[in-house]
Design a protein around this motif. Structure first.
Motif, PDB file in Angstrom:
ATOM      1  N   UNK A 106       0.806  -1.232   0.000  1.00 59.51           N
ATOM      2  CA  UNK A 106       0.000   0.000   0.000  1.00 59.51           C
ATOM      3  C   UNK A 106       0.830   1.268   0.000  1.00 59.51           C
ATOM      4  N   UNK A 107       2.118   1.162   0.368  1.00 62.59           N
ATOM      5  CA  UNK A 107       2.958   2.358   0.383  1.00 62.59           C
ATOM      6  C   UNK A 107       3.543   2.666  -0.981  1.00 62.59           C
ATOM      7  N   UNK A 108       3.186   1.890  -1.991  1.00 58.73           N
ATOM      8  CA  UNK A 108       3.731   2.098  -3.327  1.00 58.73           C
ATOM      9  C   UNK A 108       3.238   3.391  -3.957  1.00 58.73           C
ATOM     10  N   UNK A 109       3.773   3.700  -5.140  1.00 61.77           N
ATOM     11  CA  UNK A 109       3.443   4.935  -5.839  1.00 61.77           C
ATOM     12  C   UNK A 109       2.008   4.898  -6.350  1.00 61.77           C
ATOM     13  N   UNK A 110       1.441   6.074  -6.671  1.00 61.06           N
ATOM     14  CA  UNK A 110       0.126   6.105  -7.320  1.00 61.06           C
ATOM     15  C   UNK A 110       0.139   5.307  -8.615  1.00 61.06           C
ATOM     16  N   UNK A 111      -1.056   4.980  -9.092  1.00 63.30           N
ATOM     17  CA  UNK A 111      -1.159   4.060 -10.221  1.00 63.30           C
ATOM     18  C   UNK A 111      -1.788   4.723 -11.443  1.00 63.30           C
ATOM     19  N   UNK A 112      -1.582   4.070 -12.595  1.00 61.34           N
ATOM     20  CA  UNK A 112      -2.256   4.434 -13.834  1.00 61.34           C
ATOM     21  C   UNK A 112      -3.035   3.219 -14.325  1.00 61.34           C
ATOM     22  N   UNK A 113      -3.701   3.385 -15.453  1.00 58.02           N
ATOM     23  CA  UNK A 113      -4.426   2.254 -16.049  1.00 58.02           C
ATOM     24  C   UNK A 113      -3.520   1.392 -16.926  1.00 58.02           C
ATOM     25  N   UNK A 114      -2.236   1.723 -16.972  1.00 55.82           N
ATOM     26  CA  UNK A 114      -1.309   0.929 -17.770  1.00 55.82           C
ATOM     27  C   UNK A 114      -1.475   1.183 -19.257  1.00 55.82           C
ATOM     28  N   UNK A 115      -0.921   0.309 -20.054  1.00 61.20           N
ATOM     29  CA  UNK A 115      -0.955   0.441 -21.504  1.00 61.20           C
ATOM     30  C   UNK A 115      -2.250  -0.151 -22.035  1.00 61.20           C
ATOM     31  N   UNK A 116      -3.069   0.703 -22.616  1.00 61.66           N
ATOM     32  CA  UNK A 116      -4.352   0.274 -23.167  1.00 61.66           C
ATOM     33  C   UNK A 116      -4.178  -0.084 -24.646  1.00 61.66           C
ATOM     34  N   UNK A 117      -4.401  -1.358 -24.971  1.00 65.79           N
ATOM     35  CA  UNK A 117      -4.220  -1.826 -26.342  1.00 65.79           C
ATOM     36  C   UNK A 117      -5.497  -1.586 -27.140  1.00 65.79           C
ATOM     37  N   UNK A 118      -5.373  -0.777 -28.195  1.00 61.01           N
ATOM     38  CA  UNK A 118      -6.538  -0.497 -29.033  1.00 61.01           C
ATOM     39  C   UNK A 118      -6.814  -1.615 -30.013  1.00 61.01           C
ATOM     40  N   UNK A 119      -5.765  -2.110 -30.651  1.00 59.52           N
ATOM     41  CA  UNK A 119      -5.931  -3.199 -31.610  1.00 59.52           C
ATOM     42  C   UNK A 119      -4.589  -3.839 -31.902  1.00 59.52           C
ATOM     43  N   UNK A 120      -4.646  -5.113 -32.299  1.00 60.75           N
ATOM     44  CA  UNK A 120      -3.472  -5.849 -32.779  1.00 60.75           C
ATOM     45  C   UNK A 120      -3.867  -6.472 -34.107  1.00 60.75           C
ATOM     46  N   UNK A 121      -3.115  -6.158 -35.145  1.00 63.36           N
ATOM     47  CA  UNK A 121      -3.460  -6.600 -36.491  1.00 63.36           C
ATOM     48  C   UNK A 121      -2.282  -7.306 -37.133  1.00 63.36           C
ATOM     49  N   UNK A 122      -2.504  -8.549 -37.541  1.00 65.46           N
ATOM     50  CA  UNK A 122      -1.485  -9.279 -38.286  1.00 65.46           C
ATOM     51  C   UNK A 122      -1.549  -8.862 -39.743  1.00 65.46           C
ATOM     52  N   UNK A 123      -0.400  -8.758 -40.392  1.00 66.77           N
ATOM     53  CA  UNK A 123      -0.334  -8.268 -41.763  1.00 66.77           C
ATOM     54  C   UNK A 123       0.472  -9.249 -42.613  1.00 66.77           C
ATOM     55  N   UNK A 124      -0.101  -9.619 -43.744  1.00 59.76           N
ATOM     56  CA  UNK A 124       0.555 -10.529 -44.690  1.00 59.76           C
ATOM     57  C   UNK A 124       0.358  -9.943 -46.077  1.00 59.76           C
ATOM     58  N   UNK A 125       1.351  -9.198 -46.566  1.00 57.86           N
ATOM     59  CA  UNK A 125       1.179  -8.495 -47.828  1.00 57.86           C
ATOM     60  C   UNK A 125       0.112  -7.422 -47.656  1.00 57.86           C
ATOM     61  N   UNK A 126      -0.915  -7.480 -48.501  1.00 56.60           N
ATOM     62  CA  UNK A 126      -2.019  -6.521 -48.382  1.00 56.60           C
ATOM     63  C   UNK A 126      -3.140  -7.043 -47.490  1.00 56.60           C
ATOM     64  N   UNK A 127      -3.061  -8.295 -47.080  1.00 53.77           N
ATOM     65  CA  UNK A 127      -4.103  -8.877 -46.231  1.00 53.77           C
ATOM     66  C   UNK A 127      -3.828  -8.547 -44.770  1.00 53.77           C
TER      67      UNK A 127
END
Length: 667
Positions: A106-127
């Motif tokens: 509980x004595x630790x530093x204040x917190x954030x919501x961390x890294x919010x991932x919007x999207x992850x997209x795999x790419x293969x050429x134009x697909x």
């Protein structure tokens, strides 16, 4: 030197030194394979994966939010097919439900919501194919529709955003200054975890310790308000779009100057502070063969630079070779003749000295940032304190930029083996301090990277005698007890100093150490690789030293056990009995001081203790003895010096050629 041995056991501190144990072979944790050779170099089938990044981020000072998008090209050079990819999300350390938060309590530093991932997209050429990642604390797993085969690459895109931690963030911080906030931005993008031949995916969670990363090329863009200066890892590739004509001329002048040139001066800072809002600018950077990038952004920063004493290089594709730059950026709070006015002088020395003595600096710029004061290193850029000055500024600059060599060039796993990072760097720092300006800031006793007494061998005795400290080979990610700098910084650095000055000598140590750096540049050595290479190149079986100094907390402990004339006649010589009471029998110097004040020295090599714990040294006669001592220069960390000296030789009868009586010092 005549030396005889007695095999009777000697008990010290409840331990009888056992030569069979001290000198037995060491089983290295990482075995020899096709990937790692017996001489400590990469094997004939050695490989390393690669991660290339194209990153664009936007900083919003009003909300302290960073929004980003990256395209990662991951090259699988391993012999394995990879059904998943693992990515590090270090900003999740600041979440209230993170493992780090649980460790801090509980004595630790204040917190954030961390890294919010919007999207992850795999790419293969134009697909393209959007996928749902699995997020676990500070790691993200991406399951591939088909395993990534050896020799193939996978391209994917990630969109994310996060709120930056405040000044308490440490390694990534927002700090106030007189002319505006300073944003030190690191660990700001999803970064590939390392897949290696030792563990496969190495996915230790980030709990605020160090890093383990693969190498690749980076193109990154930072969009900020127009009043901001951005300085980051690598080369600025669009100076004409972000610098004024005057600043561009000063930058060109700096490339020809051995002394600092002010590129952004106080007038520029004050003009930016009072200028009305004028939109935004995008700063673009490029860096090759690096494992990471970081940057600083602020309207408050002064900026000076001078050329590095290195050959020119092309900092980005298509650009002509040009002089490389040592640079410093800092707010007005850092100005001063013994403060940040000298920073670039320290930068230039650090880069030139380490490049000459160990391995060439590989990048177009080297940058020192005066900000929050985290004392943290990234490739090509380090974050130090705006209020640092005098010796502290020299040492923090040298140390953080020294990390270029360990672990930015030699990519050891600092999250697991911190001594290969902090200790190796602290060792080369100590040599740099002797070299700079005739030793202006030597020796190094700043209280953080080394204790603050005048004898390093005596300083380390406190660590060797205190059972609170774990061996150096204990995993770095498991929090230890005691001073956190004592082991990975000081004991590890002092171990290399013992190897260099007391065991191998510079003529054998220095070429071997250079070979280690060159052999493992941009690769991932383990402690076993280092141990093997140093033994092979130096031509020395060092099993006893690796076991004692790295795998255990053994220590040297010698005693003078007797001092007498041979046959009670000074003409026949003097006999000195030395007893080994420790389990790390380092080479030790015996000094005999004669009655006329002259001295004779003999070095007792480690090998004399392979058959027993007592040695008798006989020196030629003809002179009277005043005293004898062991390790008179305090060159080794003998943990009990109360029995290292004797003046017990005294005549017992007149007219008998100075006949003397023997008195053992130790019971």
């Amino acid at each position: 030197m005549l030396v005889s041995l007695s095999a009777r056991p000697v008990r010290a501190q409840g331990v009888v030194p056992d030569p069979n144990q001290i000198f037995s072979p060491v089983a290295m944790p990482t075995p020899v394979s096709a990937y790692r050779s017996g001489d400590g170099t990469p094997g004939p089938m050695a490989w390393k994966n690669q991660a290339d990044y194209r990153i664009a981020v936007t900083l919003d000072p009003a909300t302290h939010e960073l929004t980003g998008e990256e395209t990662v090209t991951y090259h699988n050079n391993s012999p394995s097919s990879l059904p998943v990819l693992w990515v590090q999300l270090d900003q999740n350390m600041y979440r209230a439900d993170s493992r780090r938060a649980a460790m801090s309590g509980p004595a630790g530093a204040p917190h954030t919501d961390g890294m919010q991932i919007g999207s992850v997209t795999l790419m293969e050429g134009t697909a393209t194919q959007e996928v749902t990642p699995l997020i676990s604390d500070t790691r993200m797993q991406i399951t591939l529709p088909h395993p990534l085969a050896p020799g193939r690459m996978q391209v994917f895109r990630v969109r994310w955003h996060y709120t930056m931690p405040g000044a308490w963030g440490g390694r990534t911080a927002v700090s106030p200054s007189k002319n505006g906030d300073i944003y030190e931005i690191a660990q700001f993008y999803p970064r590939m975890a390392v897949f290696d031949d030792v563990r496969g995916w190495d996915t230790l969670p980030y709990v605020g310790d160090e890093f383990y990363l693969d190498y690749g090329s980076f193109d990154y863009a930072v969009t900020v308000p127009a009043s901001f200066l951005v300085v980051g890892s690598g080369a600025l590739v669009n100076p004409a779009q972000v610098l004024s004509p005057a600043q561009q001329l000063r930058l060109a002048q700096a490339r020809r100057s051995d002394t600092r040139v002010m590129i952004r001066d106080l007038a520029d800072v004050e003009a930016a502070a009072h200028a009305p809002p004028a939109g935004s600018r995008t700063w673009r950077f490029h860096m090759d063969n690096t494992r990471d990038v970081a940057f600083v952004a602020s309207p408050a920063l002064l900026w000076d630079a001078a050329k590095l004493d290195l050959p020119p290089m092309a900092p980005a594709p298509g650009m002509k070779p040009e002089a490389r730059l040592g640079m410093s950026v800092y707010p007005v709070e850092g100005v001063g003749p013994q403060a940040w006015d000298r920073s670039t002088e320290y930068v230039r020395h650090t880069i030139a000295y380490f490049s000459h003595d160990w391995y060439p600096y590989p990048w177009p710029t080297a940058i020192n940032v005066g900000g929050h004061g985290a004392g943290m290193e990234y490739p090509g850029i380090v974050f130090d304190g705006m209020h640092d000055r005098d010796a502290k500024l020299f040492w923090i600059t040298t140390h953080e930029l020294g990390h270029t060599w360990f672990p930015m060039i030699v990519g050891s796993n600092e999250r697991r083996n911190g001594f290969m990072d902090e200790g190796f760097n602290t060792f080369i720092d100590s040599l740099a301090s002797l070299h700079f300006n005739n030793g202006e800031f030597a020796p190094k006793h700043d209280g953080e990277y080394a204790p603050d007494t005048g004898r390093p061998a005596d300083d380390i005795v406190k660590v060797l005698r205190d059972p609170v400290y774990r061996p150096l080979m204990a995993p770095s990610y498991i929090p230890g007890r005691g001073d956190r700098h004592a082991l990975p910084y000081f004991k590890a650095a002092y171990g290399l100093e013992l190897l260099r000055s007391q065991i191998l000598g510079p003529a054998r140590f220095d070429p071997a150490f250079r070979h280690y750096i060159a052999a493992w540049a941009y690769r991932h050595p383990t402690p076993s690789d280092f141990f093997r290479l140093m033994e092979s190149d130096a031509g020395e079986d060092l099993s006893w030293f690796w076991r004692g100094w790295y795998f255990t907390n053994a220590a040297p402990d010698y005693a003078l056990a007797g001092l007498e004339y041979v046959g009670n006649d000074p003409e026949k010589g003097v006999r000195v009995t030395v007893r080994n009471k420790g389990t790390l029998p380092l080479p030790v110097t015996l000094q005999v001081t004669w009655a006329d004040g002259t001295t004779t020295r003999r070095i007792l090599p480690t090998e004399i203790w392979t058959k027993g714990n007592e040695a008798v040294v006989t020196l030629p006669g003809g002179r009277l003895v005043r005293s004898a001592s062991l390790d008179p220069d305090h060159a080794i960390p003998d943990i009990d010096r109360s029995n290292n000296e004797s003046t017990s030789v005294a005549p017992v009868a007149a007219g008998m050629g100075m006949v003397v009586a023997r008195r053992n010092i130790m019971p």
